[in-house]
Design an enzyme around this catalytic site. Sequence first.
Site, PDB file in Angstrom:
ATOM      1  N   LYS A 161       0.865  -1.186   0.000  1.00 32.14           N
ATOM      2  CA  LYS A 161       0.000   0.000   0.000  1.00 32.14           C
ATOM      3  C   LYS A 161       0.899   1.232   0.000  1.00 32.14           C
ATOM      4  O   LYS A 161       1.193   1.820   1.047  1.00 32.14           O
ATOM      5  CB  LYS A 161      -0.950  -0.030   1.202  1.00 32.14           C
TER       6      LYS A 161
HETATM    7  N1  PMP Z   1      -7.691  -1.795  -3.093  1.00 38.83           N
HETATM    8  C1  PMP Z   1      -7.177  -0.560  -3.093  1.00 38.83           C
HETATM    9  C2  PMP Z   1      -6.401  -0.099  -4.269  1.00 38.83           C
HETATM   10  C3  PMP Z   1      -7.381   0.289  -1.987  1.00 38.83           C
HETATM   11  O1  PMP Z   1      -6.854   1.521  -1.982  1.00 38.83           O
HETATM   12  C4  PMP Z   1      -8.141  -0.166  -0.905  1.00 38.83           C
HETATM   13  C5  PMP Z   1      -8.398   0.734   0.263  1.00 38.83           C
HETATM   14  N2  PMP Z   1      -7.385   0.690   1.201  1.00 38.83           N
HETATM   15  C6  PMP Z   1      -8.652  -1.463  -0.953  1.00 38.83           C
HETATM   16  C7  PMP Z   1      -8.400  -2.252  -2.049  1.00 38.83           C
HETATM   17  C8  PMP Z   1      -9.425  -2.016   0.201  1.00 38.83           C
HETATM   18  O2  PMP Z   1      -8.553  -2.322   1.241  1.00 38.83           O
HETATM   19  P1  PMP Z   1      -9.043  -2.311   2.749  1.00 38.83           P
HETATM   20  O3  PMP Z   1     -10.268  -3.133   2.786  1.00 38.83           O
HETATM   21  O4  PMP Z   1      -7.926  -2.928   3.500  1.00 38.83           O
HETATM   22  O5  PMP Z   1      -9.290  -0.907   3.090  1.00 38.83           O
END
Ligand code: PMP
Length: 320
Positions: A161
């Site tokens: 991320k």
């Molecule tokens: N994919 C992307 C590209 C994201 O930015 C997010 C948001 N964080 C998610 C998926 C979903 O991840 P999460 O459920 O951990 O927030």
Amino acid sequence: MSDGAPKYAWMNGKIIPWDQCVVHGRSAGGFMGSNVFEGVRAYWNVHQGELFVFKHEEHLQRLARSMKTVRLEVSTTLREIEQGALDLLRANEFREDAHFVPVAFFGMGAHNFNTLGPTVDNGVYITAVPWPQPAALLNGMAACVASWRRISDDSVPPRLKAGANYQNSRLAQTEAKVNGYDTSIILNHRGTVAEGPGACLMMVRDGKLVTPPVTAGILESITRSTLMDLAARELGVNVVEREIDRTELYVADEVFMCGSGLEVLPITSVDRITIGGGTRGSMTKRIQDVYFAAARGEVPAYRQWLTAVYRAAREPVMAR
Ligand code: PMP
């Protein structure tokens, strides 16, 4: 710049005024977006008078994995970042739904300000903002399939991320908006469905809940695994992880996106083809209901997924 902004941010262990939360423009973090981060939700429970951070530990662990992958070292510990987020939510006196973002960044290039080499003054900051639930949770969004492909593990890994990954998301989201859609669905290099610009995707076909696997070019989403867990436990539905073709979306009964920020958001059309009845589907609603009840602290069985922001200040810190 700070009109309507919360009072405080947090940086390198200290609560600071919002305006002082700055990263130098010539640092690797400021110039090239060389950072890793998390997006975390906090839900206000009006009956309990408490703000609950949802799955904080999972987010901290993913932040640690992102930092490990990019070999980013900072002087703050994960536990200090955890405490910093709780302190910040309290300092801003949020008594409403909120969203916060811990960012760990590479600092100034150690050799002649070179942003690709070793850096000094790496750090961590956290900003938090009120984040009310949008009407789209009920009404859904119109999606297109992006002409941009998703970044992949052999170049810019989506499992990580990282701030710079979101250039891919921005291209897709801007294209969608320019063309009159609300959001986009991004295909991976194999041409199968990866995810949205800031959320994962699930579809319902023939009563089955299906989502792309973690090797499809997606972020390993905490909401996605939460929904898999809740669907099995609460609805008796096992989520199938498999590749999804573009045209499967067109004939799906329901499609929705899921993420901490976006929550569980119905997609009512893809490329102007109506999905199901063109409104939020019944499975999507059932999943939303169990997700929000758990996240808002209404289900004692899922209380261990939550951190009580105000109560945590009154009780002694538990050793982990
Ligand atoms: N994919 C992307 C590209 C994201 O930015 C997010 C948001 N964080 C998610 C998926 C979903 O991840 P999460 O459920 O951990 O927030």
